[in-house]
Design an enzyme around this catalytic site. Structure first.
Site, mmCIF file in Angstrom:
data_model
loop_
_atom_site.group_PDB
_atom_site.id
_atom_site.type_symbol
_atom_site.label_atom_id
_atom_site.label_comp_id
_atom_site.label_asym_id
_atom_site.label_seq_id
_atom_site.Cartn_x
_atom_site.Cartn_y
_atom_site.Cartn_z
ATOM 1 N N GLU A 196 -2.877 64.762 -80.166
ATOM 2 C CA GLU A 196 -3.735 65.919 -79.896
ATOM 3 C C GLU A 196 -5.215 65.556 -79.936
ATOM 4 O OE1 GLU A 196 -3.343 69.110 -79.123
ATOM 5 O OE2 GLU A 196 -1.174 69.150 -79.016
ATOM 6 N N GLU A 204 -9.152 72.782 -79.113
ATOM 7 C CA GLU A 204 -8.584 71.458 -79.404
ATOM 8 C C GLU A 204 -9.359 70.763 -80.522
ATOM 9 O OE1 GLU A 204 -5.906 70.133 -78.101
ATOM 10 O OE2 GLU A 204 -5.555 71.172 -76.216
HETATM 11 FE FE LIG Z 1 -0.817 70.968 -78.317
HETATM 12 FE FE LIG Z 2 -3.827 69.931 -77.287
#
Ligand SMILES: [Fe+2]
Ligand SMILES: [Fe+2]
Length: 336
Positions: free
Chosen positions: A119, A81
């Site tokens: 995100e 991430e």
């Molecule tokens: Fe995602």
């Molecule tokens: Fe994500």
């Protein structure tokens, strides 16, 4: 040669242009309004208060009971991430995506910025949780993130937006599965709060997955041959995992080490890969597409047989049980 490439690229841009209205009409549900979005702080102790300090002790206590395999999966997911700058720049390289000012009002630019902003909370939340948990060597983890962003990532899509949306349709589902399974393991180890953290991220990934699959659905209506051929191309190439170039300065095969642990823990497995392929084939109703070109028909046949093939391969795959030292947990040895 170059003129045919230009024609092809132009038509892809045109197809993208023609689905912009669909994206515009749905962007307010495909992305959540910031005013009602969760933030990492909603799931973590507020250290401004005495109550928060007490919650921190409880968080650390719960984290002590989490298995090392779960911590490694969580760290790997967090690092993935955290390489968000790589993904945002990749998006903006795709044909038809242009945000020349950085604040452009066209819908694809707004989509990329809105998606990135959502995100960004994922890596923040997981990283802050892991810091507070006291279970990991944060410096080793941070070195890995810096290496990963520095090394970059080639998704194999080039600048083709068809390949791009197929890639994200797949990848958002993969991350959803991975966060969901991590949450399950956390609950099993008695940490309901960590499960809630994973569930919040999982819900975002689910919404994103549906968005990208919806874009492809719309593109299929306009250019079924092009989309089916792109799907085939992406699958023959195999979906590259976004954190595959992670490095902690020590383990030359760190991604492989992490994915073996994740596979063994049941967080993300070869069977999940097969499931995702099968899901997309169903979702886009590939079996029943008619009027395709000869070439696209062959691709359709290949794609429809792919999930069962992968499933068989995944069943035959032997799990390894070799020692791996992870710098993320102070060099502790796990077997996977
Ligand atoms: Fe995602
Ligand atoms: Fe994500």
């Amino acid at each position: 040669m170059s003129s045919s490439i230009n024609r092809e690229l132009l038509s892809r841009t045109e197809v993208l242009k023609s689905i912009e209205k669909d994206i515009e009409n749905n962007i307010d549900t495909l992305l959540n309004p910031i005013s009602t979005s969760w933030q990492p702080a909603d799931f973590l102790p507020d250290l401004q208060t005495d109550e928060g300090i007490e919650q921190l002790h409880q968080l650390r206590q719960r984290a002590q009971a989490l298995p090392d395999e779960l911590i490694i999966s969580l760290v790997g997911d967090m690092i993935t991430e955290e390489a968000l700058p790589t993904y945002m720049s990749w998006f903006n390289r795709l044909e038809g995506f242009h945000d020349p000012t950085g604040t452009s009002s066209n819908v694809l630019s707004r989509w990329v910025r809105g998606w990135t902003a959502e995100e960004n909370r994922h890596g923040d939340l997981l990283s802050q949780y892991l810091l507070l948990s006291g279970r990991v060597d944060m410096k080793a983890v941070q070195i890995t993130i810096q290496h990963l962003i520095n090394n970059g990532f080639d998704s194999g899509t080039g600048t083709d937006p068809y390949l791009g949306f197929i890639y994200t349709s797949f990848q958002e589902r993969a991350t959803k599965i991975s966060h969901r399974n991590t949450g399950r393991l956390a609950a099993k180890a008695g940490d309901k709060q960590l499960q809630r953290i994973c569930a919040a991220i999982c819900a975002d990934e689910k919404r994103h997955e549906e968005a990208y699959q919806f874009f492809i659905e719309k593109m299929l209506q306009i250019d079924p041959n092009g989309v089916v051929l792109a799907f085939e191309k992406m699958m023959r190439h195999q979906i590259a995992m976004p954190s595959q170039s992670m490095f902690d300065g020590k383990d030359q095969n760190l991604y492989d080490s992490f994915s073996r642990v994740a596979q063994k823990a049941g967080v993300y497995t070869a069977n999940d890969y097969a499931e995702i392929v099968g899901y997309l084939v169903e979702k886009w109703n590939l079996k029943n597409l008619s009027g395709l070109s000869n070439e696209a028909e062959k691709a359709q046949e290949f794609l429809c047989k792919l999930a069962p093939r992968y499933k068989k391969l995944s069943q035959r795959r032997k799990l390894t049980n070799d020692p791996i030292d992870f710098s993320w947990i102070n060099g502790k040895t796990l077997y996977a």
